[in-house]
Every structure is written in structure tokens, then in C-alpha cells.
Design an enzyme around this catalytic site. Sequence first.
Site, PDB file in Angstrom:
ATOM      1  N   ASP A  25      68.823 129.438 -11.634  1.00  0.00           N
ATOM      2  CA  ASP A  25      67.409 129.731 -11.391  1.00  0.00           C
ATOM      3  C   ASP A  25      66.570 129.847 -12.656  1.00  0.00           C
ATOM      4  O   ASP A  25      65.339 129.861 -12.559  1.00  0.00           O
ATOM      5  CB  ASP A  25      67.266 131.073 -10.627  1.00  0.00           C
ATOM      6  N   ALA A  68      78.299 142.260  -6.844  1.00  0.00           N
ATOM      7  CA  ALA A  68      79.669 142.645  -6.489  1.00  0.00           C
ATOM      8  C   ALA A  68      80.406 143.244  -7.680  1.00  0.00           C
ATOM      9  O   ALA A  68      81.146 144.221  -7.541  1.00  0.00           O
ATOM     10  CB  ALA A  68      80.425 141.427  -5.952  1.00  0.00           C
ATOM     11  N   ARG A  72      60.794 146.552 -11.666  1.00  0.00           N
ATOM     12  CA  ARG A  72      61.273 145.827 -12.838  1.00  0.00           C
ATOM     13  C   ARG A  72      60.564 146.338 -14.107  1.00  0.00           C
ATOM     14  O   ARG A  72      61.184 146.515 -15.152  1.00  0.00           O
ATOM     15  CB  ARG A  72      60.976 144.342 -12.619  1.00  0.00           C
ATOM     16  N   GLY A 128      77.321 137.661  -7.240  1.00  0.00           N
ATOM     17  CA  GLY A 128      78.463 137.928  -8.100  1.00  0.00           C
ATOM     18  C   GLY A 128      78.226 139.150  -8.985  1.00  0.00           C
ATOM     19  O   GLY A 128      79.096 140.024  -9.106  1.00  0.00           O
ATOM     20  N   GLU A 145      55.261 169.361 -23.514  1.00  0.00           N
ATOM     21  CA  GLU A 145      54.840 170.755 -23.702  1.00  0.00           C
ATOM     22  C   GLU A 145      53.707 170.853 -24.717  1.00  0.00           C
ATOM     23  O   GLU A 145      52.757 171.632 -24.544  1.00  0.00           O
ATOM     24  CB  GLU A 145      56.020 171.615 -24.171  1.00  0.00           C
ATOM     25  N   THR A 162      73.299 132.952 -11.640  1.00  0.00           N
ATOM     26  CA  THR A 162      71.875 133.024 -11.339  1.00  0.00           C
ATOM     27  C   THR A 162      71.056 132.506 -12.515  1.00  0.00           C
ATOM     28  O   THR A 162      70.072 131.776 -12.341  1.00  0.00           O
ATOM     29  CB  THR A 162      71.481 134.483 -11.019  1.00  0.00           C
TER      30      THR A 162
END
Lengths: 324, 324
Positions: free
Chosen positions: A203, A261, A187, A258, A55, A199
Site C-alpha cells: 500500500d 497478529a 494517529r 500480520g 503545576e 502492508t
Amino acid sequence: MANKTDLKWLDMAARLAERGRPSSSPNPAVACVIVKDGIVLGRGVTQAGGRPHAEALALAEAGRAAEGADVFTTLEPCAHVSERGPTCSHSLAEAGVARVIIGCHDPDPRTAGSGIAALRAAGVEAQLVGHLPSAESLAGYLARAMLGRPHITLKLALSLDGCIALADGTSQWITGPEARAHAHRERARADGILVGGETLRADSPSLDVRLPGLEDRSSQRLVLTRGDVPDGWRALSSPQGVAELGDCQYLFIEGGAGAAAAFLAADLVDRLLIYRAPIVLGGGRPGVADIGLAELSAAHDRWQRSDTRSLGSDTLEVYQRIRS
Amino acid sequence: MANKTDLKWLDMAARLAERGRPSSSPNPAVACVIVKDGIVLGRGVTQAGGRPHAEALALAEAGRAAEGADVFTTLEPCAHVSERGPTCSHSLAEAGVARVIIGCHDPDPRTAGSGIAALRAAGVEAQLVGHLPSAESLAGYLARAMLGRPHITLKLALSLDGCIALADGTSQWITGPEARAHAHRERARADGILVGGETLRADSPSLDVRLPGLEDRSSQRLVLTRGDVPDGWRALSSPQGVAELGDCQYLFIEGGAGAAAAFLAADLVDRLLIYRAPIVLGGGRPGVADIGLAELSAAHDRWQRSDTRSLGSDTLEVYQRIRS
């Protein structure tokens, strides 16, 4: 009821608000548009670090012309005095605007209706509209304020048959460069990025943003694990741990199956972002592990598609969790 | 090269040809449109059992006005004399039409160019266009003639994460009534419907068509098995067995995951029909079993999306196998 023209200006403000994300953090990315006789006199979006407010910027741009104008803002103007400047409801009244049309009520107890009350006390017509695009543009702020946790997006890059990798784990690449660039932009807009423990170990993802101009955009890196984590990572021992992520408004879950889920089973996913490649893997690794579903009927009426688009030869499907 | 107007009429003929399927079987569902000065004088689609031919019906409708007209037909007019009537190329020449614009070459060795030759010998301008919509409307006929097997569609009713059932096998229902009705219509258009042996034993599917007016539409029921089959079913011991399905132009694979994988692994699926429900099953039964994919790159550049549409809250995605 806001009229059609009012809603059009609010829609414009909600779109404008996208530009404030994520740099406005920890403040909400609010946008404000000042209009008189169908002409835009001023626009503003919350700036980096949260100030100036939307504003204040729009009023500065409009100058004296703001007198008698209509103000469209995605969130209720603030009413709590800060040493960083006057309140927006005060500034709007001072400028002599005629009307303030507000997309969303501010759940912050320091404002929470007192912004509207202050405007009305000063003789300004203030109107609160239940405006969905405004609420969507503030999803992270509203989730924090009302649910005590960030807004959570689960990203899945899947084959037509729902796999994220071959049986041996190979996953580079399921989707093409356009879809991967889009995922990097998503991202970059998150305050926190989470992967599952498996992961991280398998990775070692860097989770950096590989887009020109956004390379220095570093989100908090989180891992769902009860074990130790490398430097630069923070552990969440369970999905419910998101409540402890202080200033995080937007959490982006990168996988794997995983983590996906665990968050789905805890009903802690607000938005699904599915990048779908036109490939069939047959017998590959499923993108979502067991979520403990006992009956098929329990799976229905939870997700509604809000967008679908082509990204190269892939398709992006966006689903929102229906919470009534 | 056909001009734009010619292509528009051929497109119309290709759409009209949809009506001939599947009743024209074992003959191809051909459509023919006769046009003069932009006005449609006659239309025809191959009738039940294969006769009359499309051109004969269109000529009968046009009558004497066919003289000097343009004829648009999805398939090369027949040139092989039959005791069931004169050849279409002869009838068209007799009627004195000016031009015959043809969507597809007829691979049947009894015609295969001699339809066009007969027209030209009679002084009719005959033009063969490589017209994709015509070829698609004749996919089953062309697959039989050129590949020695039916055109094969694999239907999958999947959750967002690629499951066809809960882990315990519950699959009623993944998709909603609109998607199931659409699948019944597709089933009604097939000459043969195939399920895997396990699906037959577990579900005893009736595979009948539950659509008003199409209840008596009975396709051949096939099962992929080396074992015994119940009355009314025919066994295929392998996907390659489709070559033996004599008059079957269109084969529709209903599942389950094993049959889907067997046909995909044998590269014997021409079209994927994916009914996608907005649900996540997480840890359910995957829709496609192992297809023996060794490298991720081998999965790419095989499928191209040709259609997508909403069916209730579900989405239909249609993919065609790219065969260059």
C-alpha cells in the site's frame, strides 16, 4: 480516601491532560487544577517539549490566591532539581497551598515519592489517590516507566464479519469519512505509527495526518520487517523491538493482519480500536492473522470494552487489555 | 396522518403483539388495544393456533364500554367470513366503536382493503397508518404474503475479528451464558431453524430450546444440503427453497459459515443477529464464507443497525437489511 469532591476535581484534571498530548513528549502530559472554595483559580497542562510543567502554569494563573488552596494534579509533582526551573513540589510549598491531591505516583526514580515527601516536609498536606482516569491519561508515560515500552494501540477497520479487505485486497473503503477522520486524530496523538512489512510493500501508506491544523503532526514511521525499509522509515525486526523506541510513549499499529497478529501473539497490545462498518464481506481478508491460540479459554477475560460510539454509519468499539 | 397520541397507542399495540409470537402461527400475531378518554378498556393478542383474533379478545374485555371508543390494531381487521367466527371488521362495527386506527394494510387478498371498506360502510372512521413498529411485529406474516417466503434472521456468534471457532473447529464457547440464553429465546420464536449440511454432520446440533418453560417449543429443523438428512430434519437444496416452507413465517439460520454465505449471497437475509464476544481468535474460522462480492461498494448501504445491547460481557448487534 479522597472524598467525592476531590475525585471530581481529579477527573477534571485528567480530562484537561488530554490537551497536552502528544506535544508534551518526551515528558508526560500532566494537568493541574488549583481550587479554593469551589472556584478554579488556575489550570495548567504540560507544554510543548515538556516545559513549563502543569503545576507551574496553574500557580502562575492563580497568583497569590494559591495560598491556602487545594491543588489537584494527575501525577506526583516533580522533586528533581533541573536547570530548567525549580521543582514543582518546591513551588507548590512556596505558594503556601493547603493540600495537594495527586492522581498517580510518579515511577521516575528521581521523583518516586520524594515529591510527596518534600511537600509534607514543608507542611503541605499531600495525598496520593489511586485515580484511574489520571493513570489512563498518563498511559504512555507509565508504560515506558514501568514496562520499558510504549503504550500500544491496535487499530482495526473491520466489516461485521471481521474482514479488512476483499479477497483481492481492495480495502478502500471499509469505513466512512467520520471513522477515518477519527482514526487520523488518533494517529496524530501517537508518537510512533507502525505497519507490517507486507502492508508497506502493498500500500505504500503515507501515514500522514489529514486533518485541518494537524497536517504537520509527524509521528515516527515504523515497519515490522526483517528486510530493508525506505527512507524515513525505521524497521522493527520483532514486536519486542518496541523496547528500543526510546522516547515513544504511544505506539499506534495501523495493520495489516500480520502485524496485528504478531503484536497480539506477543501480548503487546494494550488497547483495541475497532472501527466497525455495517457491511458483510464474506470470504474477504481477515483483519487478524494466526495468533497461535491453542485453546478457546485462553482468549477469554483478556479484553474489556471501555467505549463504544457511532461514527456516521460505523461504530467505534474500544477495548482495553485487562492486566491484573 | 395519525396524531402523536394515536402513534403512542399503536406503539403499545406493536409491543403487545410480541407476545403472540410464535404461538399464533400460521396466523399473524396481531395486537389490538381499545381506548376511551385515555383509558385502556381492552387488549388482545391473536391466540395459539390463530384464534380468537386480537380484536375479538379486546372487544370481549371492553364489553359495552367499547361503544364510541378508539381501536388501535397492528393489522387491518379481517373481512373474510370464516366458519370459525364473525369477521373482526363486522364485530368492531357492531360494537359501535368510533375510530379504528390501523398499523398495517393486510396483503391477504381476502381482506386487502375490504376490512377498511367494511368499517367505513358501517359508519366507523377507519384510518390506515404506515406504522413501522407494527410492520416489524408482523415481519414474518408480511414476508410470506408479499415475498412468498419467511422473514429470515441470520445469527452469528463471533469474536471481535469475525471468527466462529478456532482453526481446529473448537467453538464452545465463543459467547457467554447470557448471550446463549438470548439466542435460545430467539430460536424459540422461530417457526423453522436451519443449519448448513457441514454443521449438521460436524456438530449434530439438537436445536432444542434450553430455556425454562420453553423446552417443548419445537421448531421445524431444516438443513441446507443436497444430500440425505436424518429423521426429523427437512432438506433445503438451496436458499431459494425457503419459498416452499408453507406456513413458516420466521426462519432462523444458526450457521455455519457456508449456510450464512449462501443466504447472504442470495440476498435472503432480512436481519443479522450478531452476538459479539470480547475475544480475538486471530486465524480462526471465519463466520461467513465467500459470498462472491465483486466490489466493495456493493457491500455498502445494505445494513442498518436497529439495536445494540450488552449481554454479560458480550454485545448483541442487530442489523436490518435496508430494502427501499
